[in-house]
Design an enzyme around this catalytic site. Structure first.
Site, PDB file in Angstrom:
ATOM      1  N   ASP A 100       0.866  -1.168   0.000  1.00  0.00           N
ATOM      2  CA  ASP A 100       0.000   0.000   0.000  1.00  0.00           C
ATOM      3  C   ASP A 100       0.911   1.228   0.000  1.00  0.00           C
ATOM      4  OD1 ASP A 100      -1.907   1.920   0.391  1.00  0.00           O
ATOM      5  OD2 ASP A 100      -2.586   1.189   2.333  1.00  0.00           O
ATOM      6  N   ASP A 275      -8.185  -7.196   0.441  1.00  0.00           N
ATOM      7  CA  ASP A 275      -7.304  -7.228   1.611  1.00  0.00           C
ATOM      8  C   ASP A 275      -8.012  -6.577   2.777  1.00  0.00           C
ATOM      9  OD1 ASP A 275      -5.833  -4.434   2.561  1.00  0.00           O
ATOM     10  OD2 ASP A 275      -6.707  -4.332   0.569  1.00  0.00           O
ATOM     11  N   CYS A 313     -12.345 -28.173   9.445  1.00  0.00           N
ATOM     12  CA  CYS A 313     -11.296 -27.247   9.000  1.00  0.00           C
ATOM     13  C   CYS A 313      -9.952 -27.966   8.934  1.00  0.00           C
ATOM     14  CB  CYS A 313     -11.210 -26.053   9.957  1.00  0.00           C
ATOM     15  SG  CYS A 313      -9.873 -24.896   9.550  1.00  0.00           S
ATOM     16  N   CYS A 315      -6.975 -26.349   8.743  1.00  0.00           N
ATOM     17  CA  CYS A 315      -5.841 -25.514   9.163  1.00  0.00           C
ATOM     18  C   CYS A 315      -5.001 -26.278  10.179  1.00  0.00           C
ATOM     19  CB  CYS A 315      -6.324 -24.175   9.732  1.00  0.00           C
ATOM     20  SG  CYS A 315      -6.897 -24.214  11.449  1.00  0.00           S
ATOM     21  N   CYS A 318      -6.714 -26.513  13.745  1.00  0.00           N
ATOM     22  CA  CYS A 318      -7.907 -27.364  13.885  1.00  0.00           C
ATOM     23  C   CYS A 318      -7.664 -28.829  13.546  1.00  0.00           C
ATOM     24  CB  CYS A 318      -9.031 -26.834  12.990  1.00  0.00           C
ATOM     25  SG  CYS A 318      -9.756 -25.257  13.515  1.00  0.00           S
ATOM     26  N   HIS A 350      -6.004 -20.008  12.150  1.00  0.00           N
ATOM     27  CA  HIS A 350      -7.281 -20.518  11.648  1.00  0.00           C
ATOM     28  C   HIS A 350      -7.965 -19.507  10.731  1.00  0.00           C
ATOM     29  CE1 HIS A 350     -11.322 -22.117  11.410  1.00  0.00           C
ATOM     30  NE2 HIS A 350     -11.758 -20.916  11.789  1.00  0.00           N
TER      31      HIS A 350
END
Length: 406
Positions: A100, A275, A313, A315, A318, A350
Protein backbone atom coordinates in the site's frame (compact mmCIF):
# COMPACT_ATOMS: atom_id res chain seq x y z
CA UNK A 1 -0.27 11.88 -19.37
CA UNK A 2 2.18 9.06 -18.65
CA UNK A 3 1.85 5.47 -19.82
CA UNK A 4 2.79 2.27 -18.03
CA UNK A 5 2.38 -0.02 -21.04
CA UNK A 6 6.04 -0.33 -22.02
CA UNK A 7 6.85 -2.99 -19.42
CA UNK A 8 4.79 -5.24 -17.18
CA UNK A 9 5.96 -7.82 -14.68
CA UNK A 10 2.75 -9.85 -14.61
CA UNK A 11 0.58 -12.04 -16.76
CA UNK A 12 -3.17 -12.32 -16.27
CA UNK A 13 -5.09 -15.27 -17.67
CA UNK A 14 -8.86 -15.62 -17.39
CA UNK A 15 -9.78 -19.24 -16.59
CA UNK A 16 -13.54 -19.08 -16.22
CA UNK A 17 -16.60 -16.87 -15.84
CA UNK A 18 -19.94 -17.19 -14.10
CA UNK A 19 -22.71 -17.30 -16.69
CA UNK A 20 -25.14 -15.45 -14.39
CA UNK A 21 -22.97 -12.74 -12.78
CA UNK A 22 -19.71 -10.88 -13.32
CA UNK A 23 -17.72 -13.34 -11.18
CA UNK A 24 -14.54 -14.59 -12.84
CA UNK A 25 -11.63 -16.91 -12.07
CA UNK A 26 -8.12 -16.21 -13.32
CA UNK A 27 -4.43 -16.78 -12.68
CA UNK A 28 -2.16 -13.84 -11.91
CA UNK A 29 1.52 -14.67 -12.43
CA UNK A 30 3.88 -12.33 -10.58
CA UNK A 31 7.68 -12.27 -10.15
CA UNK A 32 7.46 -14.53 -7.07
CA UNK A 33 5.05 -17.05 -8.55
CA UNK A 34 1.42 -17.56 -9.62
CA UNK A 35 -1.61 -16.53 -7.58
CA UNK A 36 -5.12 -17.86 -8.15
CA UNK A 37 -7.88 -15.25 -8.31
CA UNK A 38 -10.26 -14.34 -6.77
CA UNK A 39 -8.02 -14.03 -3.75
CA UNK A 40 -7.71 -12.48 -0.30
CA UNK A 41 -4.43 -10.92 0.85
CA UNK A 42 -3.57 -11.17 4.55
CA UNK A 43 -2.14 -7.89 5.85
CA UNK A 44 1.44 -8.03 7.14
CA UNK A 45 1.65 -4.27 7.75
CA UNK A 46 5.13 -4.10 9.28
CA UNK A 47 6.57 -6.98 7.16
CA UNK A 48 5.04 -9.41 9.64
CA UNK A 49 1.63 -11.01 9.98
CA UNK A 50 0.93 -10.63 13.70
CA UNK A 51 1.19 -14.02 15.32
CA UNK A 52 2.51 -16.08 12.40
CA UNK A 53 5.99 -16.96 11.21
CA UNK A 54 6.63 -16.86 7.44
CA UNK A 55 6.49 -20.67 7.41
CA UNK A 56 3.10 -20.69 9.17
CA UNK A 57 1.78 -18.10 6.72
CA UNK A 58 3.01 -20.27 3.84
CA UNK A 59 1.14 -23.26 5.33
CA UNK A 60 -2.15 -21.35 5.05
CA UNK A 61 -1.60 -21.39 1.22
CA UNK A 62 -0.96 -17.62 1.12
CA UNK A 63 1.05 -16.60 -1.95
CA UNK A 64 0.49 -12.83 -1.84
CA UNK A 65 0.46 -10.72 1.32
CA UNK A 66 0.35 -6.98 1.92
CA UNK A 67 3.00 -4.72 3.49
CA UNK A 68 2.62 -1.00 4.21
CA UNK A 69 5.00 1.50 2.62
CA UNK A 70 4.30 4.22 5.16
CA UNK A 71 5.24 2.05 8.14
CA UNK A 72 8.26 0.38 6.51
CA UNK A 73 9.53 3.80 5.39
CA UNK A 74 9.55 4.91 9.03
CA UNK A 75 10.98 1.66 10.38
CA UNK A 76 13.26 -0.07 9.45
CA UNK A 77 13.69 2.80 6.97
CA UNK A 78 14.81 2.95 3.37
CA UNK A 79 18.54 2.61 4.10
CA UNK A 80 17.99 -0.70 5.92
CA UNK A 81 15.71 -1.98 3.14
CA UNK A 82 18.33 -1.11 0.51
CA UNK A 83 21.06 -2.74 2.58
CA UNK A 84 19.28 -6.09 2.94
CA UNK A 85 17.81 -6.06 -0.57
CA UNK A 86 14.10 -5.47 0.09
CA UNK A 87 11.21 -6.75 2.16
CA UNK A 88 11.28 -10.33 0.85
CA UNK A 89 14.68 -10.85 2.45
CA UNK A 90 13.84 -8.75 5.50
CA UNK A 91 10.84 -10.90 6.42
CA UNK A 92 12.01 -14.23 4.97
CA UNK A 93 9.11 -14.45 2.52
CA UNK A 94 9.65 -16.28 -0.76
CA UNK A 95 6.30 -15.40 -2.33
CA UNK A 96 4.63 -12.22 -3.54
CA UNK A 97 4.15 -8.92 -1.72
CA UNK A 98 1.85 -5.99 -2.47
CA UNK A 99 2.57 -2.64 -0.86
CA UNK A 100 0.00 0.00 0.00
CA UNK A 101 1.39 3.41 -0.94
CA UNK A 102 0.67 5.11 2.38
CA UNK A 103 -2.35 6.98 1.03
CA UNK A 104 -4.76 5.31 3.44
CA UNK A 105 -2.85 6.79 6.36
CA UNK A 106 -4.12 10.18 5.19
CA UNK A 107 -7.50 9.06 6.50
CA UNK A 108 -6.42 7.12 9.57
CA UNK A 109 -3.83 9.70 10.68
CA UNK A 110 -5.49 12.81 9.30
CA UNK A 111 -5.03 14.73 12.56
CA UNK A 112 -1.31 14.47 11.87
CA UNK A 113 -1.49 15.14 8.12
CA UNK A 114 -2.09 17.96 5.63
CA UNK A 115 -2.61 17.26 1.92
CA UNK A 116 -1.18 19.60 -0.71
CA UNK A 117 -0.45 19.16 -4.42
CA UNK A 118 3.14 18.27 -3.48
CA UNK A 119 2.08 15.38 -1.29
CA UNK A 120 1.11 14.70 2.31
CA UNK A 121 2.77 16.61 5.13
CA UNK A 122 2.48 14.83 8.46
CA UNK A 123 4.13 14.39 11.84
CA UNK A 124 5.87 11.09 12.45
CA UNK A 125 3.86 9.06 14.98
CA UNK A 126 7.19 7.78 16.31
CA UNK A 127 8.88 11.04 17.26
CA UNK A 128 6.79 13.93 15.92
CA UNK A 129 9.28 14.80 13.16
CA UNK A 130 7.71 16.72 10.22
CA UNK A 131 7.67 14.57 7.07
CA UNK A 132 6.49 14.86 3.46
CA UNK A 133 5.23 11.86 1.48
CA UNK A 134 5.13 12.67 -2.23
CA UNK A 135 4.15 10.39 -5.12
CA UNK A 136 7.83 10.21 -6.07
CA UNK A 137 8.96 9.34 -2.55
CA UNK A 138 6.22 6.70 -2.17
CA UNK A 139 7.37 5.00 -5.39
CA UNK A 140 11.03 5.30 -4.42
CA UNK A 141 10.28 3.59 -1.10
CA UNK A 142 8.30 0.85 -2.83
CA UNK A 143 11.17 0.34 -5.28
CA UNK A 144 13.43 -0.21 -2.26
CA UNK A 145 10.89 -2.55 -0.64
CA UNK A 146 10.88 -4.58 -3.88
CA UNK A 147 7.20 -5.56 -3.71
CA UNK A 148 5.71 -7.39 -6.68
CA UNK A 149 2.73 -5.02 -6.82
CA UNK A 150 3.12 -1.38 -5.87
CA UNK A 151 0.31 1.13 -5.45
CA UNK A 152 0.18 4.71 -6.59
CA UNK A 153 -0.05 7.43 -3.93
CA UNK A 154 -3.63 8.64 -4.03
CA UNK A 155 -5.55 11.41 -2.26
CA UNK A 156 -7.92 9.56 0.06
CA UNK A 157 -10.85 11.03 1.96
CA UNK A 158 -13.75 9.31 3.70
CA UNK A 159 -16.50 8.23 1.34
CA UNK A 160 -19.06 9.64 3.76
CA UNK A 161 -17.65 13.18 3.45
CA UNK A 162 -20.38 15.61 2.31
CA UNK A 163 -17.79 17.92 0.69
CA UNK A 164 -18.32 17.36 -3.05
CA UNK A 165 -15.62 19.86 -4.09
CA UNK A 166 -13.01 18.21 -1.85
CA UNK A 167 -14.00 14.76 -3.16
CA UNK A 168 -13.61 15.92 -6.76
CA UNK A 169 -10.30 17.56 -5.93
CA UNK A 170 -9.07 14.29 -4.41
CA UNK A 171 -10.19 12.28 -7.43
CA UNK A 172 -8.52 14.62 -9.93
CA UNK A 173 -5.38 14.89 -7.81
CA UNK A 174 -5.14 11.08 -7.68
CA UNK A 175 -5.03 11.06 -11.50
CA UNK A 176 -2.26 13.67 -11.54
CA UNK A 177 -0.36 11.81 -8.85
CA UNK A 178 -0.58 8.59 -10.90
CA UNK A 179 1.25 10.36 -13.74
CA UNK A 180 3.97 11.34 -11.29
CA UNK A 181 4.15 7.80 -9.90
CA UNK A 182 4.53 6.32 -13.40
CA UNK A 183 7.32 8.78 -14.20
CA UNK A 184 9.13 7.98 -10.93
CA UNK A 185 8.84 4.17 -11.17
CA UNK A 186 12.32 2.71 -11.76
CA UNK A 187 11.53 -1.03 -11.91
CA UNK A 188 8.52 -1.68 -14.19
CA UNK A 189 10.22 -4.85 -15.40
CA UNK A 190 9.92 -6.46 -11.95
CA UNK A 191 7.32 -4.40 -10.04
CA UNK A 192 3.74 -3.78 -11.17
CA UNK A 193 2.25 -0.35 -10.53
CA UNK A 194 -1.52 -0.35 -9.95
CA UNK A 195 -3.65 2.78 -10.25
CA UNK A 196 -6.41 3.53 -7.70
CA UNK A 197 -9.90 4.67 -8.67
CA UNK A 198 -11.28 7.39 -6.38
CA UNK A 199 -14.47 9.46 -6.34
CA UNK A 200 -16.29 8.60 -3.12
CA UNK A 201 -19.88 7.44 -3.53
CA UNK A 202 -20.53 9.70 -6.54
CA UNK A 203 -20.94 7.22 -9.40
CA UNK A 204 -20.36 9.78 -12.15
CA UNK A 205 -17.15 10.86 -10.45
CA UNK A 206 -16.10 7.21 -10.25
CA UNK A 207 -16.84 6.80 -13.97
CA UNK A 208 -14.75 9.85 -14.81
CA UNK A 209 -11.86 8.53 -12.72
CA UNK A 210 -12.11 5.09 -14.36
CA UNK A 211 -11.91 6.62 -17.81
CA UNK A 212 -8.83 8.65 -16.92
CA UNK A 213 -7.03 5.88 -15.05
CA UNK A 214 -7.70 3.28 -17.77
CA UNK A 215 -6.00 5.60 -20.28
CA UNK A 216 -2.77 5.20 -18.27
CA UNK A 217 -2.88 1.44 -18.89
CA UNK A 218 -1.28 0.27 -15.64
CA UNK A 219 -0.81 -3.52 -15.18
CA UNK A 220 -3.71 -3.65 -12.70
CA UNK A 221 -6.45 -1.44 -11.30
CA UNK A 222 -7.65 -0.88 -7.73
CA UNK A 223 -10.88 0.60 -6.45
CA UNK A 224 -10.00 2.66 -3.38
CA UNK A 225 -11.62 4.80 -0.74
CA UNK A 226 -14.20 2.23 0.39
CA UNK A 227 -14.69 0.44 3.75
CA UNK A 228 -14.91 3.90 5.33
CA UNK A 229 -18.27 3.62 6.99
CA UNK A 230 -20.49 3.89 3.92
CA UNK A 231 -23.69 1.84 3.63
CA UNK A 232 -23.10 -1.60 2.13
CA UNK A 233 -25.54 -0.86 -0.68
CA UNK A 234 -23.49 2.21 -1.64
CA UNK A 235 -20.25 0.22 -1.54
CA UNK A 236 -21.81 -2.33 -3.92
CA UNK A 237 -22.92 0.34 -6.37
CA UNK A 238 -19.38 1.73 -6.56
CA UNK A 239 -17.81 -1.69 -7.17
CA UNK A 240 -20.43 -2.59 -9.78
CA UNK A 241 -20.03 0.74 -11.59
CA UNK A 242 -16.23 0.54 -11.68
CA UNK A 243 -15.92 -3.08 -12.83
CA UNK A 244 -18.21 -2.31 -15.77
CA UNK A 245 -15.60 0.18 -17.00
CA UNK A 246 -12.38 -1.69 -16.25
CA UNK A 247 -10.42 -3.85 -18.74
CA UNK A 248 -11.32 -7.53 -18.87
CA UNK A 249 -7.70 -8.63 -19.13
CA UNK A 250 -6.41 -6.96 -15.95
CA UNK A 251 -6.76 -7.78 -12.25
CA UNK A 252 -9.26 -5.71 -10.26
CA UNK A 253 -8.43 -5.05 -6.63
CA UNK A 254 -11.02 -3.66 -4.17
CA UNK A 255 -8.98 -2.26 -1.30
CA UNK A 256 -9.72 -2.75 2.38
CA UNK A 257 -12.45 -5.40 2.05
CA UNK A 258 -12.30 -8.46 4.31
CA UNK A 259 -15.69 -9.53 5.67
CA UNK A 260 -16.63 -12.82 3.99
CA UNK A 261 -20.10 -11.59 3.01
CA UNK A 262 -18.62 -8.46 1.37
CA UNK A 263 -16.18 -10.58 -0.62
CA UNK A 264 -18.82 -13.03 -1.85
CA UNK A 265 -20.91 -10.12 -3.15
CA UNK A 266 -17.95 -8.18 -4.60
CA UNK A 267 -16.78 -11.26 -6.52
CA UNK A 268 -20.25 -11.48 -8.05
CA UNK A 269 -19.83 -7.83 -9.06
CA UNK A 270 -16.60 -8.61 -10.93
CA UNK A 271 -13.80 -7.96 -8.40
CA UNK A 272 -10.72 -10.21 -8.10
CA UNK A 273 -8.53 -9.13 -5.17
CA UNK A 274 -9.18 -8.07 -1.58
CA UNK A 275 -7.30 -7.23 1.61
CA UNK A 276 -8.21 -6.32 5.18
CA UNK A 277 -6.77 -6.47 8.70
CA UNK A 278 -10.08 -7.70 10.13
CA UNK A 279 -9.49 -11.50 10.01
CA UNK A 280 -6.22 -11.17 11.92
CA UNK A 281 -7.31 -8.30 14.19
CA UNK A 282 -10.52 -10.06 15.26
CA UNK A 283 -8.47 -13.20 15.98
CA UNK A 284 -6.63 -11.28 18.70
CA UNK A 285 -9.97 -10.83 20.46
CA UNK A 286 -10.69 -14.57 20.40
CA UNK A 287 -13.05 -14.47 17.40
CA UNK A 288 -12.90 -17.43 15.01
CA UNK A 289 -14.38 -17.10 11.52
CA UNK A 290 -16.43 -20.12 10.44
CA UNK A 291 -18.86 -20.99 7.66
CA UNK A 292 -21.64 -20.42 10.21
CA UNK A 293 -20.51 -16.96 11.28
CA UNK A 294 -17.98 -15.63 13.76
CA UNK A 295 -17.60 -17.43 17.10
CA UNK A 296 -16.56 -15.37 20.13
CA UNK A 297 -14.56 -18.08 21.88
CA UNK A 298 -14.16 -15.94 25.01
CA UNK A 299 -17.84 -16.61 25.77
CA UNK A 300 -18.48 -18.94 28.70
CA UNK A 301 -20.48 -21.34 26.49
CA UNK A 302 -17.18 -22.58 25.00
CA UNK A 303 -15.48 -23.40 28.33
CA UNK A 304 -16.23 -27.12 27.94
CA UNK A 305 -16.61 -27.28 24.14
CA UNK A 306 -13.94 -29.70 22.95
CA UNK A 307 -14.74 -29.44 19.25
CA UNK A 308 -12.25 -27.76 16.91
CA UNK A 309 -12.74 -24.06 16.13
CA UNK A 310 -14.52 -25.18 12.94
CA UNK A 311 -15.64 -28.71 12.18
CA UNK A 312 -13.82 -30.10 9.14
CA UNK A 313 -11.30 -27.25 9.00
CA UNK A 314 -7.90 -28.33 7.66
CA UNK A 315 -5.84 -25.51 9.16
CA UNK A 316 -2.86 -26.51 11.29
CA UNK A 317 -4.64 -25.46 14.51
CA UNK A 318 -7.91 -27.36 13.89
CA UNK A 319 -6.54 -30.45 12.15
CA UNK A 320 -6.32 -33.48 14.49
CA UNK A 321 -2.94 -34.42 15.90
CA UNK A 322 -3.22 -37.82 14.21
CA UNK A 323 -3.23 -35.95 10.88
CA UNK A 324 -0.27 -33.70 11.64
CA UNK A 325 -2.22 -30.80 13.13
CA UNK A 326 -2.41 -29.37 16.64
CA UNK A 327 -5.92 -30.53 17.49
CA UNK A 328 -6.80 -27.25 19.19
CA UNK A 329 -10.26 -27.10 20.77
CA UNK A 330 -12.65 -24.23 21.39
CA UNK A 331 -12.27 -24.86 25.12
CA UNK A 332 -8.51 -24.39 24.89
CA UNK A 333 -8.88 -21.10 23.00
CA UNK A 334 -11.47 -20.00 25.59
CA UNK A 335 -8.94 -20.79 28.30
CA UNK A 336 -6.15 -18.86 26.56
CA UNK A 337 -8.10 -15.88 25.19
CA UNK A 338 -7.00 -12.59 26.78
CA UNK A 339 -4.48 -14.50 28.92
CA UNK A 340 -1.81 -15.94 26.63
CA UNK A 341 -0.63 -14.61 23.25
CA UNK A 342 -0.53 -18.14 21.85
CA UNK A 343 -4.33 -18.08 21.82
CA UNK A 344 -4.31 -15.14 19.43
CA UNK A 345 -1.69 -16.92 17.32
CA UNK A 346 -3.80 -20.06 16.99
CA UNK A 347 -6.98 -18.18 16.04
CA UNK A 348 -4.98 -16.08 13.56
CA UNK A 349 -3.70 -19.28 11.95
CA UNK A 350 -7.28 -20.52 11.65
CA UNK A 351 -8.79 -17.25 10.39
CA UNK A 352 -6.21 -16.73 7.64
CA UNK A 353 -6.63 -20.34 6.51
CA UNK A 354 -10.41 -19.95 6.57
CA UNK A 355 -10.31 -16.83 4.37
CA UNK A 356 -7.96 -18.41 1.85
CA UNK A 357 -10.01 -21.60 1.79
CA UNK A 358 -13.14 -19.49 1.19
CA UNK A 359 -11.40 -17.98 -1.84
CA UNK A 360 -10.55 -21.47 -3.15
CA UNK A 361 -14.18 -22.52 -2.84
CA UNK A 362 -15.31 -19.33 -4.56
CA UNK A 363 -12.87 -19.95 -7.41
CA UNK A 364 -13.94 -23.58 -7.84
CA UNK A 365 -17.60 -22.54 -7.93
CA UNK A 366 -16.85 -20.05 -10.72
CA UNK A 367 -14.88 -22.62 -12.69
CA UNK A 368 -17.78 -25.07 -12.33
CA UNK A 369 -20.25 -22.28 -13.20
CA UNK A 370 -22.09 -22.86 -9.92
CA UNK A 371 -21.39 -19.50 -8.28
CA UNK A 372 -25.07 -18.62 -7.90
CA UNK A 373 -25.66 -21.80 -5.90
CA UNK A 374 -22.48 -21.19 -3.91
CA UNK A 375 -23.58 -17.66 -2.96
CA UNK A 376 -27.02 -18.86 -1.84
CA UNK A 377 -25.48 -21.62 0.27
CA UNK A 378 -22.92 -19.23 1.76
CA UNK A 379 -25.53 -16.73 2.96
CA UNK A 380 -27.84 -19.47 4.25
CA UNK A 381 -25.04 -20.77 6.50
CA UNK A 382 -23.24 -17.55 7.42
CA UNK A 383 -26.35 -15.83 8.79
CA UNK A 384 -28.10 -18.77 10.52
CA UNK A 385 -30.00 -16.56 13.01
CA UNK A 386 -31.38 -14.24 10.34
CA UNK A 387 -34.43 -14.74 8.14
CA UNK A 388 -32.43 -14.91 4.96
CA UNK A 389 -29.47 -12.91 3.62
CA UNK A 390 -29.09 -9.15 4.26
CA UNK A 391 -31.16 -6.89 2.01
CA UNK A 392 -28.07 -5.12 0.62
CA UNK A 393 -26.57 -8.43 -0.54
CA UNK A 394 -29.85 -9.55 -2.11
CA UNK A 395 -30.15 -6.24 -3.97
CA UNK A 396 -26.54 -6.15 -5.17
CA UNK A 397 -26.38 -9.74 -6.42
CA UNK A 398 -29.81 -9.57 -8.01
CA UNK A 399 -28.54 -6.63 -10.07
CA UNK A 400 -25.60 -8.84 -11.11
CA UNK A 401 -27.82 -11.76 -12.13
CA UNK A 402 -27.97 -13.87 -8.94
CA UNK A 403 -31.24 -14.10 -7.01
CA UNK A 404 -30.43 -15.18 -3.45
CA UNK A 405 -34.13 -15.58 -2.66
CA UNK A 406 -34.91 -17.78 -5.66
Amino acid sequence: MSSATTLSALTFELKGRCSRSKARASTLTLPHGPVDLPMFMPVATQASLKGLTPEQLEETSCRLCLNNTYHLGLKPGQAALDAIGGAHKLQGWNYNILTDSGGFQMVSLLKLAKVTEDGVRFLSPHDGTPMLLTPEHSIDLQNSIGSDIIMQLDDVIQTTSPDYDRMKEAMERSVRWLDRCIAAHKNPDRQNLFCIIQGGLDLEMRRECCREMVKRDTPGVAVGGLSGGEAKSEFCKVVDTCTDLLPQQKPRYVMGIGYPEDIVVAVGLGADMFDCVWPTRTARFGNAITAYGVLNLKHARYAEDFAPMEEGCRCTACRPRAEGGLGVTRAYIHHLAAKETVGAHLVTMHNVHHMLDLMKRIRNAILEDSYAAFAKDFFLKYFPKQKGPPDWAVEALKGAGIDLLD
